[in-house]
Design a protein around this motif. Structure first.
Motif, mmCIF file in Angstrom:
data_model
loop_
_atom_site.group_PDB
_atom_site.id
_atom_site.type_symbol
_atom_site.label_atom_id
_atom_site.label_comp_id
_atom_site.label_asym_id
_atom_site.label_seq_id
_atom_site.Cartn_x
_atom_site.Cartn_y
_atom_site.Cartn_z
ATOM 1 N N GLU A 146 -70.200 43.832 59.695
ATOM 2 C CA GLU A 146 -69.949 44.664 60.453
ATOM 3 C C GLU A 146 -71.174 45.624 60.592
ATOM 4 O O GLU A 146 -71.441 46.044 61.866
ATOM 5 N N ARG A 147 -71.922 45.798 59.756
ATOM 6 C CA ARG A 147 -73.350 46.527 59.788
ATOM 7 C C ARG A 147 -74.202 45.916 60.523
ATOM 8 O O ARG A 147 -75.176 46.371 61.205
ATOM 9 N N ALA A 197 -73.252 46.070 64.171
ATOM 10 C CA ALA A 197 -73.561 47.458 64.778
ATOM 11 C C ALA A 197 -75.054 47.435 65.130
ATOM 12 O O ALA A 197 -75.224 48.316 66.113
ATOM 13 N N ALA A 255 -75.679 45.987 68.339
ATOM 14 C CA ALA A 255 -75.322 46.643 69.546
ATOM 15 C C ALA A 255 -75.766 48.075 69.807
ATOM 16 O O ALA A 255 -75.726 48.429 70.909
ATOM 17 N N ALA A 256 -76.592 48.371 68.952
ATOM 18 C CA ALA A 256 -77.398 49.646 69.120
ATOM 19 C C ALA A 256 -78.308 49.677 70.261
ATOM 20 O O ALA A 256 -78.954 48.656 70.360
#
Length: 336
Positions: A328-329, A332, A335-336
């Motif tokens: 998940e990290r 993320a 996606a940033a």
């Protein structure tokens, strides 16, 4: 009249990528560049427009291989005005010396004083400068800390590679889960699989034959839940095909490895996961790169005081610098 220069290349893919700014500097001042490289690195230099010629060196890991170097030196004698010796080893400096190339540039190391006639001092052992600047400094020019590597593949070559691998430009993600240096640089296979299941495009796994089993472990875990979603190409492509696949991908997820630097040099979206090594020393020089390193996360507790250790295997036995990086990290970060 152009200066004919021989560049003796490093033996690792990531290091080869980080020499591109040096090639650009030398070519810009009128030097015609011939790169001598080991076969598993040579395709990287064929993706550098500044390089006029690439010679595949017939050498192996280890040993001086005296007869082979003398034979190659005899072929090269009289062709070059200058040589840039990028590795720090004694054997890498032998060839320009034996070929009687007048100007021989490199860093001091392994008793090479007599083999090189233009020598730079190595940084202190406790100092790890950015590798791009380390190589670019061999040009003798200033402001080398601003250099960013770039690679460019021939469009026809990319098209042919994608067709051979049954890939469609921009419609897949590349995972490069290997790291030649050792397990302390490798994000767990289960985490790669977990991330693959969360992506909106299929996954292509790239690596050497040594990494085929690792890549198959990841592909099998993904395909068990999403049949056909992951394709293991480790050990099944040439390096040139792998470079083409990376240049045309939607995104790349990798450890701190040679293919991480390849992705950065092509400017593709990427997540670069660091554990025992440091992005301050070998970062992906790419505005689209998301660097994931728990050492830099003040919210992560307890702090990673042990990082970076630069060890092949975790000396403490837990490798939490990588185990605690969740899919998940990484998602993320992408996606940033």
């Amino acid at each position: 009249m152009a200066t004919n220069s021989l560049v003796v290349a490093p033996q690792w893919i990531g290091d080869a990528v980080m020499t591109e700014p040096l090639m650009r500097r030398l070519a810009a001042r009128g030097e015609r560049l011939t790169v001598g490289a080991l076969p598993w690195v040579a395709p990287v230099y064929r993706a550098m427009p500044q390089v006029a010629e690439v010679i595949d060196f017939p050498f192996q890991h280890g040993g001086l291989q005296w007869a082979a170097r003398r034979a190659m030196a005899a072929q090269l004698k009289g062709r070059f005005d200058a040589a840039y010796v990028l590795p720090n080893s004694l054997k890498s400096a032998l060839l320009p010396f034996l070929a009687r190339i007048p100007r021989r540039v490199g860093y001091l190391g392994e008793s090479r004083i007599g083999l090189l006639n233009e020598r730079l001092r190595n940084p202190p052992r406790d100092v790890r400068p950015p590798m791009v600047a380390f190589y670019s400094a061999l040009s003798g020019e200033s402001n080398v800390d601003v250099d960013v590597p770039h690679l460019a593949m021939n469009p026809q070559q990319v098209q042919e590679a994608l067709a051979a691998l049954h890939l469609q430009r921009g419609a897949y993600a590349v995972f490069a889960p290997g790291a030649e240096y050792g397990p302390a640089k490798r994000w767990p296979a289960s985490h790669f699989a977990g991330l693959g299941l969360r992506l909106d495009v299929p996954v292509v796994l790239l690596g050497s034959g040594k990494e085929a089993a690792l890549c198959e472990e990841i592909a099998s875990a993904v395909n068990a839940q999403r049949p056909g979603w992951a394709q293991n190409l480790a050990g099944k492509t040439t390096l040139a095909q792998a470079l083409s696949a990376i240049s045309a991908t939607k995104l790349v997820v990798s450890n701190d490895s040679g293919l991480m630097h390849v992705a950065a040099a092509f400017g593709v979206a990427q997540a670069a996961i660091f554990g025992s090594s440091s992005p301050l020393h070998t970062p992906p020089l790419n505005d689209r790169a998301a660097v994931v390193w728990l050492k830099q996360d003040p919210a992560y507790q307890p702090p990673l005081d042990c990082a970076p250790c630069f060890q092949r295997e975790c000396p403490l036995g837990h490798t939490r610098c990588l185990v605690d990086v969740t899919p998940e990290r990484v998602l993320a970060g992408l996606a940033a």
